[in-house]
Design an enzyme around this catalytic site. Structure first.
Site, PDB file in Angstrom:
ATOM      1  N   ILE A  18       0.825  -1.220   0.000  1.00  0.00           N
ATOM      2  CA  ILE A  18       0.000   0.000   0.000  1.00  0.00           C
ATOM      3  C   ILE A  18       0.860   1.272   0.000  1.00  0.00           C
ATOM      4  O   ILE A  18       0.402   2.332  -0.431  1.00  0.00           O
ATOM      5  CB  ILE A  18      -0.991  -0.001   1.194  1.00  0.00           C
ATOM      6  CG1 ILE A  18      -2.095   1.051   0.980  1.00  0.00           C
ATOM      7  CG2 ILE A  18      -0.261   0.209   2.528  1.00  0.00           C
ATOM      8  CD1 ILE A  18      -3.290   0.897   1.880  1.00  0.00           C
ATOM      9  N   ALA A  89       6.072  -6.317  -3.671  1.00  0.00           N
ATOM     10  CA  ALA A  89       7.110  -7.045  -4.410  1.00  0.00           C
ATOM     11  C   ALA A  89       8.415  -6.264  -4.332  1.00  0.00           C
ATOM     12  O   ALA A  89       8.406  -5.056  -4.043  1.00  0.00           O
ATOM     13  CB  ALA A  89       6.728  -7.191  -5.883  1.00  0.00           C
ATOM     14  N   SER A 132       3.113  -9.257 -14.419  1.00  0.00           N
ATOM     15  CA  SER A 132       3.830  -8.208 -15.147  1.00  0.00           C
ATOM     16  C   SER A 132       4.133  -8.591 -16.591  1.00  0.00           C
ATOM     17  O   SER A 132       4.420  -9.756 -16.903  1.00  0.00           O
ATOM     18  CB  SER A 132       5.158  -7.950 -14.425  1.00  0.00           C
ATOM     19  OG  SER A 132       6.030  -7.209 -15.244  1.00  0.00           O
ATOM     20  N   GLU A 134       6.809  -8.011 -17.835  1.00  0.00           N
ATOM     21  CA  GLU A 134       8.199  -8.506 -17.834  1.00  0.00           C
ATOM     22  C   GLU A 134       8.237 -10.016 -18.065  1.00  0.00           C
ATOM     23  O   GLU A 134       9.265 -10.553 -18.469  1.00  0.00           O
ATOM     24  CB  GLU A 134       8.870  -8.184 -16.501  1.00  0.00           C
ATOM     25  CG  GLU A 134       9.560  -6.843 -16.440  1.00  0.00           C
ATOM     26  CD  GLU A 134      10.815  -6.770 -17.298  1.00  0.00           C
ATOM     27  OE1 GLU A 134      11.723  -7.583 -17.093  1.00  0.00           O
ATOM     28  OE2 GLU A 134      10.885  -5.888 -18.166  1.00  0.00           O
ATOM     29  N   TYR A 156      13.764 -10.817 -11.756  1.00  0.00           N
ATOM     30  CA  TYR A 156      12.432 -10.274 -11.446  1.00  0.00           C
ATOM     31  C   TYR A 156      11.372 -10.926 -12.340  1.00  0.00           C
ATOM     32  O   TYR A 156      10.325 -11.365 -11.858  1.00  0.00           O
ATOM     33  CB  TYR A 156      12.435  -8.751 -11.640  1.00  0.00           C
ATOM     34  CG  TYR A 156      11.046  -8.136 -11.613  1.00  0.00           C
ATOM     35  CD1 TYR A 156      10.432  -7.807 -10.410  1.00  0.00           C
ATOM     36  CD2 TYR A 156      10.347  -7.891 -12.802  1.00  0.00           C
ATOM     37  CE1 TYR A 156       9.154  -7.252 -10.383  1.00  0.00           C
ATOM     38  CE2 TYR A 156       9.070  -7.338 -12.783  1.00  0.00           C
ATOM     39  CZ  TYR A 156       8.489  -7.016 -11.576  1.00  0.00           C
ATOM     40  OH  TYR A 156       7.223  -6.478 -11.559  1.00  0.00           O
TER      41      TYR A 156
HETATM   42  P1  NAP Z   1       6.448  -0.159  -5.821  1.00  0.00           P
HETATM   43  O1  NAP Z   1       6.089   1.279  -5.904  1.00  0.00           O
HETATM   44  O2  NAP Z   1       7.866  -0.579  -5.891  1.00  0.00           O
HETATM   45  O3  NAP Z   1       5.815  -0.730  -4.453  1.00  0.00           O
HETATM   46  C1  NAP Z   1       6.183  -1.977  -3.948  1.00  0.00           C
HETATM   47  C2  NAP Z   1       5.519  -2.177  -2.592  1.00  0.00           C
HETATM   48  O4  NAP Z   1       5.874  -3.471  -2.090  1.00  0.00           O
HETATM   49  C3  NAP Z   1       5.927  -1.164  -1.508  1.00  0.00           C
HETATM   50  O5  NAP Z   1       4.788  -0.811  -0.754  1.00  0.00           O
HETATM   51  C4  NAP Z   1       6.888  -1.979  -0.649  1.00  0.00           C
HETATM   52  O6  NAP Z   1       6.950  -1.546   0.684  1.00  0.00           O
HETATM   53  C5  NAP Z   1       6.215  -3.351  -0.714  1.00  0.00           C
HETATM   54  N1  NAP Z   1       7.082  -4.446  -0.308  1.00  0.00           N
HETATM   55  C6  NAP Z   1       8.289  -4.791  -0.815  1.00  0.00           C
HETATM   56  N2  NAP Z   1       8.756  -5.881  -0.191  1.00  0.00           N
HETATM   57  C7  NAP Z   1       7.839  -6.237   0.729  1.00  0.00           C
HETATM   58  C8  NAP Z   1       7.754  -7.282   1.675  1.00  0.00           C
HETATM   59  N3  NAP Z   1       8.726  -8.198   1.829  1.00  0.00           N
HETATM   60  N4  NAP Z   1       6.649  -7.372   2.458  1.00  0.00           N
HETATM   61  C9  NAP Z   1       5.657  -6.456   2.330  1.00  0.00           C
HETATM   62  N5  NAP Z   1       5.692  -5.436   1.473  1.00  0.00           N
HETATM   63  C10 NAP Z   1       6.774  -5.329   0.672  1.00  0.00           C
HETATM   64  O7  NAP Z   1       5.672  -0.985  -6.958  1.00  0.00           O
HETATM   65  P2  NAP Z   1       4.426  -0.535  -7.882  1.00  0.00           P
HETATM   66  O8  NAP Z   1       4.939   0.148  -9.090  1.00  0.00           O
HETATM   67  O9  NAP Z   1       3.390   0.103  -7.044  1.00  0.00           O
HETATM   68  O10 NAP Z   1       3.914  -1.967  -8.373  1.00  0.00           O
HETATM   69  C11 NAP Z   1       2.964  -2.701  -7.623  1.00  0.00           C
HETATM   70  C12 NAP Z   1       3.056  -4.180  -8.012  1.00  0.00           C
HETATM   71  O11 NAP Z   1       2.755  -4.320  -9.388  1.00  0.00           O
HETATM   72  C13 NAP Z   1       4.426  -4.803  -7.830  1.00  0.00           C
HETATM   73  O12 NAP Z   1       4.223  -6.168  -7.478  1.00  0.00           O
HETATM   74  C14 NAP Z   1       5.061  -4.733  -9.209  1.00  0.00           C
HETATM   75  O13 NAP Z   1       6.038  -5.735  -9.356  1.00  0.00           O
HETATM   76  C15 NAP Z   1       3.835  -4.966 -10.059  1.00  0.00           C
HETATM   77  N6  NAP Z   1       3.857  -4.372 -11.399  1.00  0.00           N
HETATM   78  C16 NAP Z   1       4.124  -3.055 -11.536  1.00  0.00           C
HETATM   79  C17 NAP Z   1       4.078  -2.476 -12.800  1.00  0.00           C
HETATM   80  C18 NAP Z   1       4.356  -1.019 -12.984  1.00  0.00           C
HETATM   81  O14 NAP Z   1       4.615  -0.621 -14.143  1.00  0.00           O
HETATM   82  N7  NAP Z   1       4.283  -0.192 -11.937  1.00  0.00           N
HETATM   83  C19 NAP Z   1       3.752  -3.273 -13.919  1.00  0.00           C
HETATM   84  C20 NAP Z   1       3.473  -4.617 -13.735  1.00  0.00           C
HETATM   85  C21 NAP Z   1       3.507  -5.174 -12.457  1.00  0.00           C
HETATM   86  P3  NAP Z   1       8.004  -0.394   1.163  1.00  0.00           P
HETATM   87  O15 NAP Z   1       7.320   0.919   0.862  1.00  0.00           O
HETATM   88  O16 NAP Z   1       8.139  -0.696   2.599  1.00  0.00           O
HETATM   89  O17 NAP Z   1       9.254  -0.592   0.364  1.00  0.00           O
HETATM   90  N1  GDD Z   2      15.344   2.359 -14.598  1.00  0.00           N
HETATM   91  C1  GDD Z   2      16.055   2.746 -15.668  1.00  0.00           C
HETATM   92  N2  GDD Z   2      17.076   3.642 -15.497  1.00  0.00           N
HETATM   93  N3  GDD Z   2      15.742   2.235 -16.871  1.00  0.00           N
HETATM   94  C2  GDD Z   2      16.458   2.655 -17.935  1.00  0.00           C
HETATM   95  C3  GDD Z   2      17.496   3.591 -17.834  1.00  0.00           C
HETATM   96  C4  GDD Z   2      17.822   4.093 -16.554  1.00  0.00           C
HETATM   97  O1  GDD Z   2      18.732   4.901 -16.374  1.00  0.00           O
HETATM   98  N4  GDD Z   2      17.988   3.812 -19.077  1.00  0.00           N
HETATM   99  C5  GDD Z   2      17.292   3.052 -19.921  1.00  0.00           C
HETATM  100  N5  GDD Z   2      16.366   2.351 -19.236  1.00  0.00           N
HETATM  101  C6  GDD Z   2      15.458   1.364 -19.818  1.00  0.00           C
HETATM  102  C7  GDD Z   2      15.543  -0.015 -19.156  1.00  0.00           C
HETATM  103  O2  GDD Z   2      16.696  -0.723 -19.637  1.00  0.00           O
HETATM  104  C8  GDD Z   2      14.221  -0.608 -19.604  1.00  0.00           C
HETATM  105  O3  GDD Z   2      14.355  -1.147 -20.893  1.00  0.00           O
HETATM  106  C9  GDD Z   2      13.292   0.604 -19.670  1.00  0.00           C
HETATM  107  O4  GDD Z   2      14.120   1.768 -19.610  1.00  0.00           O
HETATM  108  C10 GDD Z   2      12.264   0.680 -18.544  1.00  0.00           C
HETATM  109  O5  GDD Z   2      12.929   0.521 -17.310  1.00  0.00           O
HETATM  110  P1  GDD Z   2      12.174   0.743 -15.913  1.00  0.00           P
HETATM  111  O6  GDD Z   2      11.489   2.055 -15.905  1.00  0.00           O
HETATM  112  O7  GDD Z   2      13.153   0.456 -14.824  1.00  0.00           O
HETATM  113  O8  GDD Z   2      10.988  -0.327 -15.951  1.00  0.00           O
HETATM  114  P2  GDD Z   2      10.971  -1.875 -16.366  1.00  0.00           P
HETATM  115  O9  GDD Z   2      10.283  -1.955 -17.699  1.00  0.00           O
HETATM  116  O10 GDD Z   2      12.302  -2.502 -16.231  1.00  0.00           O
HETATM  117  O11 GDD Z   2      10.043  -2.487 -15.230  1.00  0.00           O
HETATM  118  C11 GDD Z   2       8.840  -1.844 -14.829  1.00  0.00           C
HETATM  119  O12 GDD Z   2       7.766  -2.328 -15.594  1.00  0.00           O
HETATM  120  C12 GDD Z   2       7.466  -3.709 -15.407  1.00  0.00           C
HETATM  121  C13 GDD Z   2       6.292  -4.067 -16.328  1.00  0.00           C
HETATM  122  O13 GDD Z   2       6.762  -4.294 -17.628  1.00  0.00           O
HETATM  123  C14 GDD Z   2       8.650  -2.095 -13.340  1.00  0.00           C
HETATM  124  O14 GDD Z   2       7.577  -1.319 -12.861  1.00  0.00           O
HETATM  125  C15 GDD Z   2       8.323  -3.549 -13.054  1.00  0.00           C
HETATM  126  O15 GDD Z   2       7.995  -3.714 -11.680  1.00  0.00           O
HETATM  127  C16 GDD Z   2       7.138  -3.952 -13.942  1.00  0.00           C
HETATM  128  O16 GDD Z   2       6.785  -5.293 -13.728  1.00  0.00           O
END
Ligand code: NAP
Ligand code: GDD
Length: 331
Positions: A18, A89, A132, A134, A156
């Protein structure tokens, strides 16, 4: 913290994660649907409630950790939610190479722990797993849909694939109402600063303010299907509102490169990205996901899901928010 079980007419939902980006938006959304919202918070030495401070007095926050099954069993027994959204996560792909075992424990096995806690305490609970795009990794089909084969490219992605299949398996083994949302990247002003969209928009704001000159990035050619986080949390709720559980891709159907993102974000502040962006090997990943673009037809047809904000609108909103943040930090 605290708050015991009360019998009320309102639905009660538990959100893990959350304090994260999605958790905060989902909590807001569910409060707007008259839910009682319980958030699972892991122990830390400093409070980390920045994203939920504005709604904290309307939430019940309870201690628990995905690494500790007993904490989740007790939490479910005390709070008795009807819906559980497992958003917690280790979610940063780059970190998963440095901490692969922690990533597996949290992002993969944490899902089994929660599913088992549900099975033991109340198998009627409806469960959402944050899967995801991913998992598609080295993509086997363009665009990616629910039937596309998976090929994860990071610890991941591998951990998320386990979480996805264990959700499917508990649905099939025990008849749980367990759904897996295969969400493509979604962003917002609340995105963590380490993710590329927010890294870029925050840097734009600092460069505009004269606080920095350069922005070091990795692979500028990677392409992502970027959506707006509040649009995506609505899809999670829609999945649990269906009579039958299922797996759904949630995506915009458009893809843009990191270079496009830079061009657009710098232009929002009247800047030219080529004057500021440099490539730094430290941000190049051991294995890359080159292209993601999703087909959300099933979510659109079955859930009635639609996104409301497009990519230029998203980038402009993030730049504007970071400009205000940097101005505030300078006061
Ligand atoms: P985020 O901002 O990194 O939030 C992750 C949350 O997980 C934080 O509240 C963190 O708590 C909590 N957490 C980590 N380890 C934990 C543990 N061991 N026990 C309990 N809580 C823990 O991620 P988000 O972007 O909101 O994404 C939410 C979910 O969707 C994640 O599972 C992510 O992998 C998945 N997802 C995200 C995206 C995206 O683009 N955002 C896309 C696909 C899937 P703390 O605040 O204490 O660190
Ligand atoms: N973070 C980051 N930092 N990414 C970079 C950078 C940099 O300086 N330069 C280039 N990139 C490229 C990464 O190599 C990747 O291809 C892309 O930008 C996106 O990176 P992120 O924003 O870190 O996201 P992600 O796609 O690896 O993962 C996110 O999306 C997933 C869903 O597809 C995360 O939110 C994951 O938790 C989520 O599952």
């Amino acid at each position: 913290m605290g708050g015991g079980y009360r019998r009320t007419m309102a639905k009660r939902a538990l959100i893990t994660g959350i304090t994260g980006q999605d958790g905060s938006y989902l909590a807001e959304f569910l409060l707007g649907q008259d839910y009682e919202v319980v958030g699972m918070i892991r122990r830390s030495s400093t409070l980390n409630f920045e994203r939920i401070a504005h709604i904290q007095d309307r939430l019940t926050l309870v201690a628990g950790d995905l690494l500790d099954e007993v904490s989740m069993i007790n939490l479910l027994r005390e709070q008795r939610p009807q819906e559980v959204y497992n958003l917690a996560a280790q979610s940063f792909v780059q970190t998963s190479w440095g901490q692969p075992v922690l990533t597996g424990e949290t992002t993969a096995l944490g899902v089994t722990r929660m599913l088992d806690a549900i099975r033991i305490v109340d198998p009627e609970v409806r469960f959402y797993q944050a899967s995801s795009s991913e998992m598609f990794g080295k993509v086997q089909e363009v665009p990616q849909r629910e039937t596309t084969s998976f090929y994860p490219r990071s610890p991941y992605g591998v951990a998320k694939l386990y979480g996805h299949w264990i959700t499917v398996n508990y649905r099939e083994s025990y008849g749980l109402h367990a759904s897996s949302g295969i969400l493509f990247n979604h962003e917002s002003p609340r995105r963590g600063l380490e993710f590329v969209t927010r890294k870029v928009t925050y840097a734009v704001a600092r460069i505009r303010a004269g606080l920095e000159r350069t922005l070091a990035l990795g692979n500028l050619d990677a392409q992502r299907d970027w959506g707006y986080a509040p649009d995506y949390v609505r899809a999670m709720w829609l999945m649990l509102s269906q009579d039958q559980p299922g797996d759904y891709v949630v995506a915009t159907g458009e893809t843009h490169s990191v270079r496009d993102l830079c061009q657009l974000a710098f232009a929002c502040a009247g800047l030219e990205y080529r004057d500021h962006v440099v490539v730094d090997e430290r941000f190049i990943r051991p294995a890359e996901v080159d292209l993601l673009v999703g087909d959300a037809s099933k979510a659109v047809a079955t859930l009635g899901w639609q996104r409301e904000i497009d990519f230029p609108g998203l980038v402009a909103a993030m730049v504007e928010s970071d400009i205000k943040l940097v101005e505030h930090q300078q006061r």
